[in-house]
Design a protein around this motif. Structure first.
Motif, PDB file in Angstrom:
ATOM      1  N   ASP A  31      10.345  -3.061 -11.013  1.00 34.15           N
ATOM      2  CA  ASP A  31      11.423  -3.701 -11.963  1.00 34.15           C
ATOM      3  C   ASP A  31      11.252  -2.507 -12.778  1.00 34.15           C
ATOM      4  N   ILE A  32      10.888  -2.360 -13.754  1.00 33.62           N
ATOM      5  CA  ILE A  32      10.090  -1.246 -14.878  1.00 33.62           C
ATOM      6  C   ILE A  32      10.677   0.243 -14.834  1.00 33.62           C
ATOM      7  N   ALA A  33      10.047   0.590 -12.811  1.00 30.59           N
ATOM      8  CA  ALA A  33      10.160   2.143 -12.525  1.00 30.59           C
ATOM      9  C   ALA A  33      12.010   2.110 -12.470  1.00 30.59           C
ATOM     10  N   ASP A  34      12.303   1.119 -11.956  1.00 27.30           N
ATOM     11  CA  ASP A  34      13.416   0.897 -11.808  1.00 27.30           C
ATOM     12  C   ASP A  34      14.565   1.216 -12.529  1.00 27.30           C
ATOM     13  N   ALA A  35      14.306   0.134 -14.297  1.00 29.34           N
ATOM     14  CA  ALA A  35      14.854  -0.064 -15.308  1.00 29.34           C
ATOM     15  C   ALA A  35      14.639   1.447 -16.003  1.00 29.34           C
ATOM     16  N   THR A  36      13.688   2.019 -16.074  1.00 35.79           N
ATOM     17  CA  THR A  36      12.806   3.507 -16.614  1.00 35.79           C
ATOM     18  C   THR A  36      13.519   4.636 -15.437  1.00 35.79           C
ATOM     19  N   GLY A  37      13.698   4.805 -14.569  1.00 36.39           N
ATOM     20  CA  GLY A  37      13.615   6.055 -14.160  1.00 36.39           C
ATOM     21  C   GLY A  37      12.752   6.287 -13.930  1.00 36.39           C
ATOM     22  N   ILE A  38      11.530   5.977 -14.176  1.00 36.02           N
ATOM     23  CA  ILE A  38       9.468   6.731 -14.784  1.00 36.02           C
ATOM     24  C   ILE A  38       9.155   6.193 -13.039  1.00 36.02           C
ATOM     25  N   PRO A  39       8.406   6.736 -12.460  1.00 41.09           N
ATOM     26  CA  PRO A  39       7.929   6.671 -11.622  1.00 41.09           C
ATOM     27  C   PRO A  39       7.114   5.735 -11.710  1.00 41.09           C
ATOM     28  N   LYS A  40       6.339   4.616 -10.365  1.00 37.16           N
ATOM     29  CA  LYS A  40       5.392   3.733 -10.559  1.00 37.16           C
ATOM     30  C   LYS A  40       4.123   4.640 -10.754  1.00 37.16           C
ATOM     31  N   ALA A  41       3.872   5.948 -10.466  1.00 38.35           N
ATOM     32  CA  ALA A  41       2.483   6.395 -10.307  1.00 38.35           C
ATOM     33  C   ALA A  41       2.315   7.556 -11.480  1.00 38.35           C
ATOM     34  N   THR A  42       3.429   7.616 -12.332  1.00 37.74           N
ATOM     35  CA  THR A  42       3.349   8.401 -13.520  1.00 37.74           C
ATOM     36  C   THR A  42       3.271   7.458 -14.421  1.00 37.74           C
ATOM     37  N   LEU A  43       4.066   5.606 -14.294  1.00 34.85           N
ATOM     38  CA  LEU A  43       3.372   4.060 -15.409  1.00 34.85           C
ATOM     39  C   LEU A  43       1.864   3.814 -15.005  1.00 34.85           C
ATOM     40  N   TYR A  44       1.507   4.255 -14.151  1.00 34.57           N
ATOM     41  CA  TYR A  44      -0.013   3.602 -14.116  1.00 34.57           C
ATOM     42  C   TYR A  44      -0.907   4.814 -14.940  1.00 34.57           C
ATOM     43  N   TYR A  45      -0.390   6.311 -14.405  1.00 31.66           N
ATOM     44  CA  TYR A  45      -1.433   6.899 -14.905  1.00 31.66           C
ATOM     45  C   TYR A  45      -1.145   7.041 -16.104  1.00 31.66           C
ATOM     46  N   HIS A  46      -0.081   6.715 -17.671  1.00 38.10           N
ATOM     47  CA  HIS A  46      -0.113   7.013 -18.530  1.00 38.10           C
ATOM     48  C   HIS A  46      -0.091   5.440 -19.057  1.00 38.10           C
ATOM     49  N   GLU A  48      -1.502   2.298 -17.650  1.00 33.95           N
ATOM     50  CA  GLU A  48      -2.220   1.554 -17.044  1.00 33.95           C
ATOM     51  C   GLU A  48      -1.332   0.164 -16.230  1.00 33.95           C
ATOM     52  N   GLY A  49      -0.309   0.636 -16.136  1.00 36.54           N
ATOM     53  CA  GLY A  49       1.330  -0.635 -14.893  1.00 36.54           C
ATOM     54  C   GLY A  49       1.702  -1.884 -16.880  1.00 36.54           C
ATOM     55  N   LYS A  50       2.151  -2.275 -16.282  1.00 34.85           N
ATOM     56  CA  LYS A  50       2.996  -3.079 -17.129  1.00 34.85           C
ATOM     57  C   LYS A  50       2.238  -3.800 -18.294  1.00 34.85           C
ATOM     58  N   ASN A  51       1.049  -4.442 -18.393  1.00 37.78           N
ATOM     59  CA  ASN A  51      -0.093  -4.724 -19.584  1.00 37.78           C
ATOM     60  C   ASN A  51       0.386  -3.339 -20.598  1.00 37.78           C
ATOM     61  N   GLY A  52       0.227  -1.893 -20.142  1.00 37.43           N
ATOM     62  CA  GLY A  52       0.968  -0.497 -20.937  1.00 37.43           C
ATOM     63  C   GLY A  52       2.190  -0.377 -21.706  1.00 37.43           C
ATOM     64  N   VAL A  53       2.955  -0.951 -20.824  1.00 38.13           N
ATOM     65  CA  VAL A  53       3.714  -1.099 -21.247  1.00 38.13           C
ATOM     66  C   VAL A  53       4.365  -1.962 -22.395  1.00 38.13           C
ATOM     67  N   LEU A  54       3.773  -2.838 -22.321  1.00 42.48           N
ATOM     68  CA  LEU A  54       4.299  -3.811 -23.432  1.00 42.48           C
ATOM     69  C   LEU A  54       3.288  -2.957 -24.274  1.00 42.48           C
ATOM     70  N   GLU A  55       1.999  -3.437 -24.025  1.00 41.49           N
ATOM     71  CA  GLU A  55       1.076  -2.632 -25.230  1.00 41.49           C
ATOM     72  C   GLU A  55       2.107  -1.248 -26.036  1.00 41.49           C
ATOM     73  N   PHE A  56       2.729  -0.099 -25.101  1.00 38.86           N
ATOM     74  CA  PHE A  56       3.425   1.420 -25.698  1.00 38.86           C
ATOM     75  C   PHE A  56       4.704   0.452 -26.696  1.00 38.86           C
ATOM     76  N   LEU A  57       5.245  -0.108 -26.383  1.00 43.03           N
ATOM     77  CA  LEU A  57       6.584  -1.510 -26.811  1.00 43.03           C
ATOM     78  C   LEU A  57       5.891  -1.366 -28.358  1.00 43.03           C
ATOM     79  N   LEU A  58       5.034  -2.503 -27.769  1.00 43.14           N
ATOM     80  CA  LEU A  58       4.786  -3.383 -29.865  1.00 43.14           C
ATOM     81  C   LEU A  58       4.230  -2.120 -30.332  1.00 43.14           C
ATOM     82  N   THR A  59       3.347  -1.163 -30.245  1.00 44.02           N
ATOM     83  CA  THR A  59       2.856  -0.287 -31.058  1.00 44.02           C
ATOM     84  C   THR A  59       3.705   0.436 -31.412  1.00 44.02           C
ATOM     85  N   ASP A  60       4.754   0.563 -30.741  1.00 47.13           N
ATOM     86  CA  ASP A  60       6.036   1.803 -31.401  1.00 47.13           C
ATOM     87  C   ASP A  60       6.740   0.867 -32.238  1.00 47.13           C
ATOM     88  N   LEU A  61       7.244  -0.531 -31.804  1.00 51.03           N
ATOM     89  CA  LEU A  61       7.689  -0.781 -32.859  1.00 51.03           C
ATOM     90  C   LEU A  61       6.857  -1.178 -34.038  1.00 51.03           C
TER      91      LEU A  61
END
Length: 206
Positions: A31-46, A48-61
């Motif tokens: 779902d995150i890959a579809d919403a962002t247009g970022i391939p799953k492999a790229t999300l996992y590489y940078h 480490e999955g959806k937990n990393g996405v949440l961490e990135f967003l909250l760190t940015d905030l």
């Protein structure tokens, strides 16, 4: 978490609304890959999955809040005035990014267990507020308190809950006006308390 290229980082904000609506447990990496247009492999590489996405967003905030609060504290005004400006600054950032705040509400327990966020929060807010409390004693604008650390934590909690409560309904038409209203209420509580003058006098004598 690897450093995310700016081009990808800007696209991740599309995931904030998704996580805000479904919670992290209800959101799939697809779902995150579809919403962002970022391939799953790229999300996992940078990230480490959806937990990393949440961490990135909250760190940015948190980084945005840190920058705004730091700027508010950098004036030459007395400590009380700078504290009021810091409250307004944090609320302003939160209400400008309601989906990030709603994502935090949905996964607050998970967020508080991220050691990187805890350390960043310490340096971004608690330590500067503790310094302001000490500065206020020195310049006479604030009274001496026994536990600056606990008071700084309480101040952050009051600001954060006020901001999160306002953000849960989504984007505000007049975010700046709402931030001003909430800031006035929070500062009234922090600086004036809610005891009557008679009860305040009795407390001070005690």
């Amino acid at each position: 978490m690897r450093k995310l290229p700016a081009k990808l980082a800007s696209r991740l904000y599309s995931a904030a609304e998704l996580i805000a609506e479904r919670g992290l447990d209800g959101t799939k990496i697809d779902d995150i890959a579809d919403a962002t247009g970022i391939p799953k492999a790229t999300l996992y590489y940078h990230l480490e999955g959806k937990n990393g996405v949440l961490e990135f967003l909250l760190t940015d905030l948190l980084e945005m809040i840190s920058g705004a609060v730091g700027l508010a504290m950098s004036s030459t005004e007395d400590a009380q005035t700078r504290l009021e400006a810091a409250v307004a600054a944090q609320l302003g950032v939160m209400l400008e990014h309601p989906f990030l705040c709603r994502a935090l509400v949905g996964d607050l327990g998970r967020a508080t267990r991220l050691p990187e966020l805890a350390a960043a929060l310490r340096s971004a807010f608690f330590e500067p507020i503790e310094q302001l409390l000490n500065d206020g004693v020195a310049d006479g604008s604030l009274r001496q308190i026994e536990d600056p650390n606990a008071v700084a934590t309480s101040i952050f909690g009051a600001i954060t809950i006020a901001g999160l409560s306002a953000a849960v309904d989504g984007p505000l038409a007049e975010a700046s006006m709402e931030a001003t209203r909430l800031s006035a209420a929070v500062c009234d509580l922090i600086l004036g308390g809610i005891a009557s003058a008679r009860d305040a006098g009795a407390t001070n004598r005690a």
